[in-house]
Design a protein around this motif. Structure first.
Motif, PDB file in Angstrom:
ATOM      1  N   ALA A  74       1.522  34.922  -0.815  1.00 50.21           N
ATOM      2  CA  ALA A  74       1.982  34.247  -2.035  1.00 50.21           C
ATOM      3  C   ALA A  74       0.909  34.280  -3.115  1.00 50.21           C
ATOM      4  O   ALA A  74       1.218  34.504  -4.297  1.00 50.21           O
ATOM      5  N   GLU A  75      -0.348  34.083  -2.724  1.00 44.75           N
ATOM      6  CA  GLU A  75      -1.427  34.136  -3.708  1.00 44.75           C
ATOM      7  C   GLU A  75      -1.568  35.542  -4.300  1.00 44.75           C
ATOM      8  O   GLU A  75      -1.743  35.697  -5.506  1.00 44.75           O
TER       9      GLU A  75
ATOM     10  N   LYS B   5       1.180  33.737   5.126  1.00 40.02           N
ATOM     11  CA  LYS B   5       2.188  33.568   4.065  1.00 40.02           C
ATOM     12  C   LYS B   5       1.556  33.033   2.786  1.00 40.02           C
ATOM     13  O   LYS B   5       1.936  33.427   1.684  1.00 40.02           O
ATOM     14  N   MET B   6       0.582  32.158   2.941  1.00 33.58           N
ATOM     15  CA  MET B   6      -0.106  31.602   1.773  1.00 33.58           C
ATOM     16  C   MET B   6      -0.895  32.692   1.039  1.00 33.58           C
ATOM     17  O   MET B   6      -0.879  32.747  -0.194  1.00 33.58           O
TER      18      MET B   6
ATOM     19  N   LYS C 141       7.610  39.211   4.158  1.00 34.57           N
ATOM     20  CA  LYS C 141       6.163  39.463   4.199  1.00 34.57           C
ATOM     21  C   LYS C 141       5.741  40.723   3.449  1.00 34.57           C
ATOM     22  O   LYS C 141       4.620  41.175   3.571  1.00 34.57           O
TER      23      LYS C 141
ATOM     24  N   GLU D 291       7.670  40.038  -6.288  1.00 35.53           N
ATOM     25  CA  GLU D 291       8.579  39.219  -5.482  1.00 35.53           C
ATOM     26  C   GLU D 291       8.263  39.429  -4.009  1.00 35.53           C
ATOM     27  O   GLU D 291       7.966  40.547  -3.587  1.00 35.53           O
ATOM     28  N   ILE D 292       8.334  38.357  -3.236  1.00 36.28           N
ATOM     29  CA  ILE D 292       8.045  38.429  -1.802  1.00 36.28           C
ATOM     30  C   ILE D 292       9.358  38.437  -1.032  1.00 36.28           C
ATOM     31  O   ILE D 292      10.256  37.638  -1.301  1.00 36.28           O
TER      32      ILE D 292
ATOM     33  N   ILE E 155       5.609  42.618  -0.481  1.00 32.46           N
ATOM     34  CA  ILE E 155       5.637  42.291  -1.905  1.00 32.46           C
ATOM     35  C   ILE E 155       6.263  43.471  -2.636  1.00 32.46           C
ATOM     36  O   ILE E 155       5.885  44.622  -2.411  1.00 32.46           O
TER      37      ILE E 155
ATOM     38  N   ALA F 117       0.799  37.837  -4.551  1.00 37.31           N
ATOM     39  CA  ALA F 117       1.950  38.061  -5.434  1.00 37.31           C
ATOM     40  C   ALA F 117       1.751  37.340  -6.765  1.00 37.31           C
ATOM     41  O   ALA F 117       2.062  37.883  -7.834  1.00 37.31           O
ATOM     42  N   HIS F 118       1.212  36.147  -6.718  1.00 39.62           N
ATOM     43  CA  HIS F 118       0.946  35.400  -7.952  1.00 39.62           C
ATOM     44  C   HIS F 118      -0.101  36.114  -8.801  1.00 39.62           C
ATOM     45  O   HIS F 118       0.026  36.189 -10.025  1.00 39.62           O
TER      46      HIS F 118
END
Length: 167
Positions: free
Chosen positions: A137-138, A133-134, A152, A148-149, A154, A140-141
């Motif tokens: 998120a990275e 998940k981390m 699981k 947007e997530i 994007i 997606a950033h």
């Protein structure tokens, strides 16, 4: 005679010191190896994230060109382009020849276009892969503001349209 005895003792001490130094060096190598491996692993993941982001940006640009030129000819329905259809549709709009619709992180790329009377909602769906998940998120950033997530996956909006409530 005394000199030989002292020299012999001295030589024996040096052999013991060498053994102690070798054991100390091996201990240090084994103690710090996980830290070095972790650092190398982070560098590798960072390089893969960068490559995935570049692939997604290439697809984003080709998709924007496609939508700009073909928005009038698109059917009024929701369609998802993936695999060979995805590649063959976007190749003439800037996607490199032989592009594989999969990121360097093992995620599948697909394009979702929903045309209705109000306009066109389009987004890239980046799904699959074996990321935590981390890491998702990275990624997606790194992709940008319109990513947007959800579950699981994007979703990366094309042309700045907001996402519908349900995909």
């Amino acid at each position: 005679l005394c000199y030989l005895l002292i020299g012999g003792i001295s030589l024996q001490n040096q052999k013991g010191n060498f053994l102690m130094q070798a054991l100390l060096a091996l201990t240090l190598v084994f103690a710090f190896m996980p830290f070095f491996a972790s650092k190398l692993s982070r560098r590798d993941m960072s390089a893969q994230m960068y490559a995935a982001t570049e692939q997604i940006e290439t697809v984003y640009d080709a998709t924007r060109n496609f939508l700009r030129e073909e928005k009038e000819n698109l059917p009024y329905k929701k369609q998802e382009l993936s695999g060979g259809t995805f590649v063959s549709t976007l190749e003439s709009y800037g996607l490199p020849v032989g592009f594989i619709p999969q990121t360097s992180l093992g995620q599948e790329l697909s394009l979702v276009i929903d045309k209705n009377e109000d306009g066109i909602i389009s987004y890239l769906k980046i799904s699959g892969g074996n990321l935590s998940k981390m890491q998702i998120a990275e990624l997606a950033h790194r992709i940008g503001f319109y990513a947007e997530i959800k579950n699981k996956d994007i979703y990366y909006s094309i042309e700045g349209y907001l996402f519908p409530d349900s995909y």
